[in-house]
Structures are given as structure tokens and as C-alpha cells.
Scaffold this active site. Structure first.
Site, PDB file in Angstrom:
ATOM      1  N   ARG A   1       0.815  -1.216   0.000  1.00  0.00           N
ATOM      2  CA  ARG A   1       0.000   0.000   0.000  1.00  0.00           C
ATOM      3  C   ARG A   1       0.851   1.268   0.000  1.00  0.00           C
ATOM      4  NH1 ARG A   1      -5.111  -0.935   4.139  1.00  0.00           N
ATOM      5  NH2 ARG A   1      -5.675  -3.038   3.452  1.00  0.00           N
TER       6      ARG A   1
ATOM      7  N   LYS B   1      16.177  -5.544   3.526  1.00  0.00           N
ATOM      8  CA  LYS B   1      16.516  -4.491   4.487  1.00  0.00           C
ATOM      9  C   LYS B   1      17.954  -4.573   4.988  1.00  0.00           C
ATOM     10  CE  LYS B   1      11.805  -3.603   6.060  1.00  0.00           C
ATOM     11  NZ  LYS B   1      10.894  -3.463   7.216  1.00  0.00           N
TER      12      LYS B   1
ATOM     13  N   ASP C   1      11.438   2.260  10.560  1.00  0.00           N
ATOM     14  CA  ASP C   1      10.589   1.251  11.198  1.00  0.00           C
ATOM     15  C   ASP C   1      10.545   1.433  12.711  1.00  0.00           C
ATOM     16  OD1 ASP C   1       9.697  -0.110   8.955  1.00  0.00           O
ATOM     17  OD2 ASP C   1      11.362  -1.531   8.958  1.00  0.00           O
TER      18      ASP C   1
END
Length: 251
Positions: free
Chosen positions: A18, A68, A104
Site C-alpha cells: 500500500r 533491508k 521502522d
């Protein structure tokens, strides 16, 4: 004249994301017509970084699973937080310099505060998983003063070592693996779920589907539950802060 931004999300099998929708909202809010946010779905990262180094087509990009940690050797600089976490989910491209950040940590802390509201933060936590997202959650919990322990197949407690008693006395359980996501539908970590009870909060960093098998177990046992959409929104706003800052960060 307002700047046009060229941003994206680097990952693998990320059609569910998204992030383009969230950044479209940001671009509308900021009046940045013509700015773009693309999905950079690649089987490996090396060729993409050759592209980034050889063109000026990118102002920055987010990074998601499974890259990551993989991207770190390709970067010129890391900010202190991403160095601490050992994972990067945001990269800026300025004057040929690629700088990695981790948003994050801020995203998870914001989502936990929103979920708890005016209540007291949990006294301890279990983090399921050992990847970059798990590390970011661990740092966020440490910053909030919440002791945590990792449960995984590679570090911390193993799933076999996690007893029902240990699970039952932990008020916060964070699921940070891709099990149950759109990529691994129907899967869930191997836990003694019958030990769950209404006094616990379960958070799954996955947001697609909105209710994963892990969260379904929590709901079935009366737990409070939350998915990763609030975290996604918070880390996207934090990433936007880095993308729009034209300064080159110091190492």
C-alpha cells in the site's frame, strides 16, 4: 515551482504493498503534482543499484523484505539508528550519495503508543522473528523502556523453548515474520496458542491481509490485536521527512 519527486519501494513480490497509495496521499497533501512512487520489484538488488548509480532518475526509495539488510553494502552512508538496528528501510539519493535510514523504529513506536492510548505501556514483550523488522521492533521497545526477547529459529529463544507459561506471562507479543502475509497465506508461527488470554496485546507487522492467522488466534482467545497498517503509515511519514530534506546527512 514545486519540486517533482521520484520515489519507490524496493523489494521482491511486493504487488500487495500500500506504499504507493500512502505516498499518493502525501503528494496530494503537499501539492506535488507529477511526483511518482513506483514499486521496484526485483529478484536481486545488484542490478538496481547499478541503475541508481548510473542515472539521476531516483530521489530515494523505501526498502522492504527481503532486502533491508542486503542493501547495506551498496550504500555510502548509514544514519546512527540504521547502524544500531542493522537494517535499512529508507534510502535517499543526493548528489550521487546514497544514505540509509531506518524509519521502522519510529513507525512501530508510534503504532504501539496509538494502540495503548492513555493506558500503561506493556511491561515486557516477545518478538517473533529475527529479520530487519524484528530488530527495529527491538530497538523501539528498548527506547520505550520495555524489555523484550526474540523468538526465532536463528537467535534468541527457539519456538521449541517457548513454553505456554512464558507465553502467558508476556503482555505484548509482536509478530515480525512474513508468515500469514499475502506471500505466505494461511501460515502462522508455531506457538502454544492455547496459553493466550484477554490480558495480552498481539501486534502483527503484516497488514495484508488485515487479520492474519496469528491475529485470528489472538482474537479467538480474547486478546487485543492490531495489524501493521498504523506502523506503515507512521514509517512512511518518517521516510517522507528524509526524502524531502535536501541536505546530505553526515555519516
Amino acid at each position: 515551482m514545486k519540486r517533482v519527486y521520484r520515489l519507490g519501494l524496493l523489494g521482491r513480490d511486493i504487488g500487495y504493498s500500500r506504499s504507493p497509495e500512502l505516498f499518493a496521499e502525501i503528494f496530494r497533501r503537499e501539492g506535488l503534482d507529477g511526483s511518482t512512487y513506483r514499486l521496484i520489484d526485483r529478484p536481486e538488488v545488484g542490478p538496481f543499484f547499478i541503475e541508481v548509480r548510473s542515472t539521476t532518475h531516483w530521489d530515494g526509495f523505501n526498502v522492504t523484505t527481503p532486502y533491508k539488510t542486503t542493501v547495506i553494502p551498496y550504500l555510502d552512508r548509514l544514519d546512527p539508528l540504521s547502524t544500531t538496528v542493522g537494517a535499512v528501510n529508507c534510502v535517499t539519493c543526493r548528489e550521487g550519495i546514497l544514505t540509509g535510514y531506518n524509519t521502522d523504529v519510529e513507525g512501530f513506536a508510534a503504532s504501539l503508543r496509538e494502540e495503548v492510548g492513555e493506558g500503561t505501556l506493556p511491561g515486557s514483550a516477545l518478538i517473533l522473528g529475527s529479520g530487519g523488522a524484528s530488530r527495529a521492533v527491538g530497538v523501539a521497545l528498548e527506547q520505550l523502556g520495555i524489555p523484550s526477547e526474540t523468538v526465532s529459529r536463528s537467535r534468541g529463544l527457539t519456538y521449541e523453548e517457548l513454553t505456554p507459561e512464558r507465553l502467558a506471562r508476556t503482555p505484548l507479543i509482536v509478530h515480525a515474520t512474513p508468515l500469514g502475509s499475502a506471500k505466505y497465506p494461511g501460515a502462522k508461527p508455531p506457538l502454544p496458542y492455547d496459553a493466550l488470554h484477554p490480558g495480552q496485546l498481539l501486534i502483527d507487522l503484516t497488514y495484508e491481509p488485515e487479520v492474519t492467522p496469528f491475529l485470528k488466534e489472538g482474537l479467538a482467545h480474547g486478546c487485543r490485536t492490531a495489524n501493521g497498517l498504523t506502523m506503515l503509515r507512521a514509517q512512511a511519514e518518517a521516510a517522507w521527512h528524509h526524502f524531502r530534506d535536501r541536505r546530505i546527512s553526515e555519516p
